[in-house]
Design a protein around this motif. Structure first.
Motif, mmCIF file in Angstrom:
data_model
loop_
_atom_site.group_PDB
_atom_site.id
_atom_site.type_symbol
_atom_site.label_atom_id
_atom_site.label_comp_id
_atom_site.label_asym_id
_atom_site.label_seq_id
_atom_site.Cartn_x
_atom_site.Cartn_y
_atom_site.Cartn_z
ATOM 1 N N THR A 40 0.831 -1.207 0.000
ATOM 2 C CA THR A 40 0.000 0.000 0.000
ATOM 3 C C THR A 40 0.868 1.261 0.000
ATOM 4 N N ASP A 41 0.369 2.289 -0.667
ATOM 5 C CA ASP A 41 1.062 3.573 -0.754
ATOM 6 C C ASP A 41 -0.011 4.657 -0.839
ATOM 7 N N VAL A 42 -0.349 5.208 0.339
ATOM 8 C CA VAL A 42 -1.446 6.166 0.399
ATOM 9 C C VAL A 42 -1.170 7.388 -0.455
ATOM 10 N N SER A 43 0.084 7.758 -0.605
ATOM 11 C CA SER A 43 0.416 8.935 -1.415
ATOM 12 C C SER A 43 0.145 8.707 -2.898
ATOM 13 N N SER A 44 0.018 7.451 -3.302
ATOM 14 C CA SER A 44 -0.209 7.143 -4.722
ATOM 15 C C SER A 44 -1.617 6.608 -4.971
ATOM 16 N N ARG A 45 -2.538 6.825 -4.060
ATOM 17 C CA ARG A 45 -3.870 6.257 -4.181
ATOM 18 C C ARG A 45 -4.658 6.929 -5.310
ATOM 19 N N LEU A 46 -5.496 6.109 -5.986
ATOM 20 C CA LEU A 46 -6.427 6.563 -7.020
ATOM 21 C C LEU A 46 -5.739 7.303 -8.153
ATOM 22 N N LEU A 47 -4.550 6.861 -8.526
ATOM 23 C CA LEU A 47 -3.866 7.454 -9.677
ATOM 24 C C LEU A 47 -4.470 6.915 -10.961
ATOM 25 N N GLY A 48 -4.415 7.702 -12.008
ATOM 26 C CA GLY A 48 -4.879 7.258 -13.319
ATOM 27 C C GLY A 48 -3.822 6.435 -14.023
ATOM 28 N N ALA A 49 -4.151 6.017 -15.243
ATOM 29 C CA ALA A 49 -3.219 5.207 -16.020
ATOM 30 C C ALA A 49 -1.975 5.999 -16.344
ATOM 31 N N SER A 50 -0.809 5.326 -16.219
ATOM 32 C CA SER A 50 0.472 5.960 -16.530
ATOM 33 C C SER A 50 1.466 4.873 -16.885
ATOM 34 N N ALA A 51 2.659 5.276 -17.263
ATOM 35 C CA ALA A 51 3.688 4.292 -17.590
ATOM 36 C C ALA A 51 4.047 3.457 -16.372
ATOM 37 N N ALA A 52 4.078 4.094 -15.180
ATOM 38 C CA ALA A 52 4.407 3.362 -13.962
ATOM 39 C C ALA A 52 3.267 2.443 -13.528
ATOM 40 N N HIS A 53 2.035 2.900 -13.761
ATOM 41 C CA HIS A 53 0.852 2.114 -13.390
ATOM 42 C C HIS A 53 -0.108 2.083 -14.583
ATOM 43 N N PRO A 54 0.049 1.105 -15.514
ATOM 44 C CA PRO A 54 -0.754 1.100 -16.754
ATOM 45 C C PRO A 54 -2.260 1.125 -16.516
ATOM 46 N N PHE A 55 -2.740 0.490 -15.428
ATOM 47 C CA PHE A 55 -4.168 0.495 -15.133
ATOM 48 C C PHE A 55 -4.508 1.413 -13.964
ATOM 49 N N GLY A 56 -3.547 2.177 -13.478
ATOM 50 C CA GLY A 56 -3.755 3.057 -12.347
ATOM 51 C C GLY A 56 -3.583 2.332 -11.025
ATOM 52 N N THR A 57 -4.009 2.984 -9.945
ATOM 53 C CA THR A 57 -3.918 2.407 -8.605
ATOM 54 C C THR A 57 -5.285 2.452 -7.933
ATOM 55 N N ASP A 58 -5.414 1.659 -6.865
ATOM 56 C CA ASP A 58 -6.697 1.625 -6.157
ATOM 57 C C ASP A 58 -6.675 2.572 -4.968
ATOM 58 N N GLU A 59 -7.644 2.439 -4.075
ATOM 59 C CA GLU A 59 -7.792 3.366 -2.956
ATOM 60 C C GLU A 59 -6.644 3.291 -1.964
ATOM 61 N N LEU A 60 -5.904 2.200 -1.960
ATOM 62 C CA LEU A 60 -4.762 2.060 -1.062
ATOM 63 C C LEU A 60 -3.437 2.231 -1.790
ATOM 64 N N GLY A 61 -3.500 2.673 -3.047
ATOM 65 C CA GLY A 61 -2.289 2.922 -3.804
ATOM 66 C C GLY A 61 -1.651 1.674 -4.390
ATOM 67 N N ARG A 62 -2.354 0.561 -4.414
ATOM 68 C CA ARG A 62 -1.795 -0.666 -4.980
ATOM 69 C C ARG A 62 -1.959 -0.686 -6.497
ATOM 70 N N ASP A 63 -0.981 -1.230 -7.178
ATOM 71 C CA ASP A 63 -0.992 -1.243 -8.647
ATOM 72 C C ASP A 63 -2.065 -2.218 -9.146
ATOM 73 N N ILE A 64 -2.994 -1.732 -9.948
ATOM 74 C CA ILE A 64 -4.130 -2.555 -10.407
ATOM 75 C C ILE A 64 -3.679 -3.634 -11.378
ATOM 76 N N LEU A 65 -2.747 -3.311 -12.280
ATOM 77 C CA LEU A 65 -2.259 -4.325 -13.222
ATOM 78 C C LEU A 65 -1.609 -5.489 -12.478
ATOM 79 N N ALA A 66 -0.800 -5.163 -11.468
ATOM 80 C CA ALA A 66 -0.160 -6.228 -10.693
ATOM 81 C C ALA A 66 -1.207 -7.071 -9.977
ATOM 82 N N ARG A 67 -2.270 -6.444 -9.506
ATOM 83 C CA ARG A 67 -3.330 -7.178 -8.835
ATOM 84 C C ARG A 67 -4.096 -8.076 -9.810
ATOM 85 N N VAL A 68 -4.308 -7.596 -11.041
ATOM 86 C CA VAL A 68 -4.977 -8.419 -12.060
ATOM 87 C C VAL A 68 -4.144 -9.653 -12.360
ATOM 88 N N LEU A 69 -2.835 -9.466 -12.528
ATOM 89 C CA LEU A 69 -1.966 -10.604 -12.844
ATOM 90 C C LEU A 69 -1.873 -11.566 -11.661
#
Length: 605
Positions: A40-69
């Protein structure tokens, strides 16, 4: 088509690549992407799609793509678990229903129909309430809800196979219900069964995603694609990829399961030879444990087989009974070749099947006596009786393509009698099978033993059937129209093989055919049947001279010869020869004396 070509077609390649990818993600996904998915990374919560996070992040700042995989493992485990529950339950209930007696089977299939009438989703929700809104509860709910549909599929497939000639023959030689299911039924329904299993896995995956989306499946802190879809749908207008990402995974995995289904369907069963081989081996071992067969000579008498006052009837849909064979008396002497001739529906094949004890439960068979050598076929057969029948009674069916088991090699089928009933070692049994193929004129027998029935021509399949009868020690061979679908050249070969088999073994032969000329040339004695009765018995060599019954004369008159007038149409059996006209034809199997009845008129030619 070779196995290599089957694997190189686009559908199979796509299915293999997709399956390999899913397997890799399921095995390695949590190890590779697990830390990013759970950190979890609260400072990175609810980010949109980017090179670092292709699917964005969730409410706790976790990478959504990594969670899907990472969620691939749990999603696939639950999907496959539900599918296996449905498959196992469907196989057990479907096969049990197929071997039950008539009335319990109707109750069982009626229960299946009732369960299938309920909406599938309603059943899933019902079971979910019982087992709770958990991942395990959802797996059990979806699995058990899928059992009725698979049970109906297996029952229908098994019923379509259970009526085949090779299954009836297996029953009469002593193979039990379990052996028949393992050896003859399962290998032949494996291909459509696995096709439906792969297709059902795709539906199960979507069902799991739906339950998790509704909050009835996987619960926090665990997650699968359905739960991630539920979380992402809440902010689809802010970050669409948070919902689209899990949706893409569900679609791609479902597509892989569908491709696997298509690839399996394209193999036409060739991929399940190992299933058949394992089933065959299991039944052989079970049969050896069940029966101890004595390789001893049976008492010798003058009669190979005899059946008297045979009546065969079938129950009609309205509850009545339709009698198809009426009062037939048949005695086969040792070494005798008896031909049975008559038009379609005259009762020839039914009489032969009754003589061999191969008629199913739907037939109502009554006899005054029925014996094969010293075995009372009318009574309950012991294990040793069935073992002797498997060795001493040979059956050559009309269509070997449906009589030979398509899921087993020719060698596996020809070694059954030597291994199971004679007690020979596999190598010795295979040698005997090769000798049998050589005896019926099939070259390169050792190679041919490894082939399947569809790899043989029609004439070769028929000769292989005769060879199968020769692998034991036949005292009686019943050939039910073995040349009907063959051209005249192959007919001659098959008749030559039967003749040599009779000379070498001394077995009696019952030869059934429509062709009265063929029967009269091959047999010692000819029996003419009409509408379930034996209307006349004749010496084969004098059939033209001694024929008295008008139906026999009509059959003879319909045969052209080299002196026939080709400008005239061929004669046909007169319409006045109807069943009612034959009811007073006299005692069964006895020729009417000249002038004894109006039926003895000359048939116009």
């Amino acid at each position: 088509m070779s196995a290599r070509k089957k694997l190189l077609n686009p559908t199979s390649v796509a299915a293999l690549v997709g399956s390999a990818l899913l397997l890799f993600l399921a095995l390695a996904g949590p190890s590779i992407w697990g830390p990013a998915a759970d950190t979890t990374d609260v400072s990175s919560r609810l980010l949109g799609a980017s090179a670092a996070h292709p699917f964005g992040t969730d409410e706790l700042g976790r990478d959504i793509l990594a969670r899907v995989l990472t969620a691939t493992r749990l999603t696939l485990l639950l999907t496959l678990g539900s599918t296996l529950i449905a498959l196992a339950g469907g196989v057990v209930f479907g096969l049990v229903a197929s071997i039950l007696p008539k009335h319990p089977r109707r109750l069982f299939t009626g229960l299946l129909d009732i369960l299938l009438a309920f909406p599938w989703l309603l059943m899933v929700l019902f079971f979910t309430v019982i087992w709770g809104a958990t991942a395990t509860g959802a797996m059990l709910a979806i699995g058990f809800a899928g059992v009725p549909s698979f049970a109906r599929l297996v029952y229908n497939l098994a019923s379509s196979v259970s009526g085949r000639d090779y299954v009836r023959a297996a029953r009469v030689v002593g193979v039990g219900p379990v052996g028949i299911l393992l050896r003859h039924v399962l290998p032949n329904i494996a291909n459509p069964f696995f096709v439906n299993a792969a297709a059902t896995a795709s539906v199960t995956l979507l069902s799991f995603a739906g339950l998790s989306f509704l909050g009835l499946g996987v619960q926090a802190p665990a997650y699968d694609w359905g739960r991630m879809l539920q979380e992402g749908i809440l902010r689809i207008y802010i970050n669409p990829l948070a919902a689209v990402g899990p949706g893409i995974a569900i679609v791609l995995a479902g597509l892989v399961f569908t491709l696997v289904s298509e690839a399996v369907a394209g193999t036409r069963g060739a991929g399940f030879r190992a299933v058949a081989a394992r089933a065959a081996g299991a039944v052989t071992l079970a049969s050896r444990r069940r029966e101890s067969v004595r390789d001893s000579a049976a008492p010798v008498g003058d009669t190979a087989a005899e059946i008297t006052d045979l009546h065969i009837a079938f129950r009609a849909a309205d509850g009545g009974v339709v009698e198809r064979v009426r009062g037939v008396d048949l005695r086969i002497a040792r070494g005798e070749i008896v031909g049975i001739v008559g038009e379609s529906g005259s009762g020839k094949s039914l009489t032969a099947m009754a003589l061999a004890g191969l008629l199913g439960d739907d037939a109502v068979v009554t006899t005054a006596s029925h014996r094969f050598d010293d075995i009372d076929m009318a009574g309950a057969l012991t294990a040793s009786d069935r073992a002797r029948l498997g060795v001493e009674l040979g059956m050559v069916f009309q269509d070997p393509l449906t009589s030979l088991n398509p899921a087993l090699t020719i060698g596996r089928q020809l070694t059954e009698v030597p291994e199971v009933h004679v007690g020979m070692r596999p190598r010795a049994a295979r040698a005997r099978a090769a000798d049998a193929l050589t005896a019926v004129g099939i070259p390169d027998a050792a190679t041919r033993l490894t082939q399947y029935p569809h790899e043989f021509s029609g004439g070769m399949r028929q000769r292989a059937m005769i060879g199968m009868a020769l692998t034991g020690a036949p005292r009686l061979i019943i050939a039910d129209e073995p040349t009907t679908a063959l051209d005249v050249t192959v007919q001659r070969q098959v008749m030559g093989v039967l003749h040599r088999a009779q000379e070498e073994t001394g077995a009696a032969i019952v030869f059934i055919s429509h062709d009265i000329a063929l029967v009269s040339a091959f047999c010692d004695r000819v029996i003419v049947m009409k509408d379930g009765r034996m209307v006349e018995t004749l010496d084969a060599e004098r059939i033209r001279e001694d024929a008295q019954h008008p139906y026999t004369k009509a059959l003879i008159a319909c045969l052209p010869d080299m002196t026939s007038d080709r400008t005239q149409p061929l004669p046909v059996i007169p319409p006045e020869l109807v069943p009612e006209a034959l009811d007073d034809a006299g005692p069964v199997g006895v020729r009417q004396p000249s002038g004894a009845s109006a039926h003895d008129q000359e048939v116009p030619v």
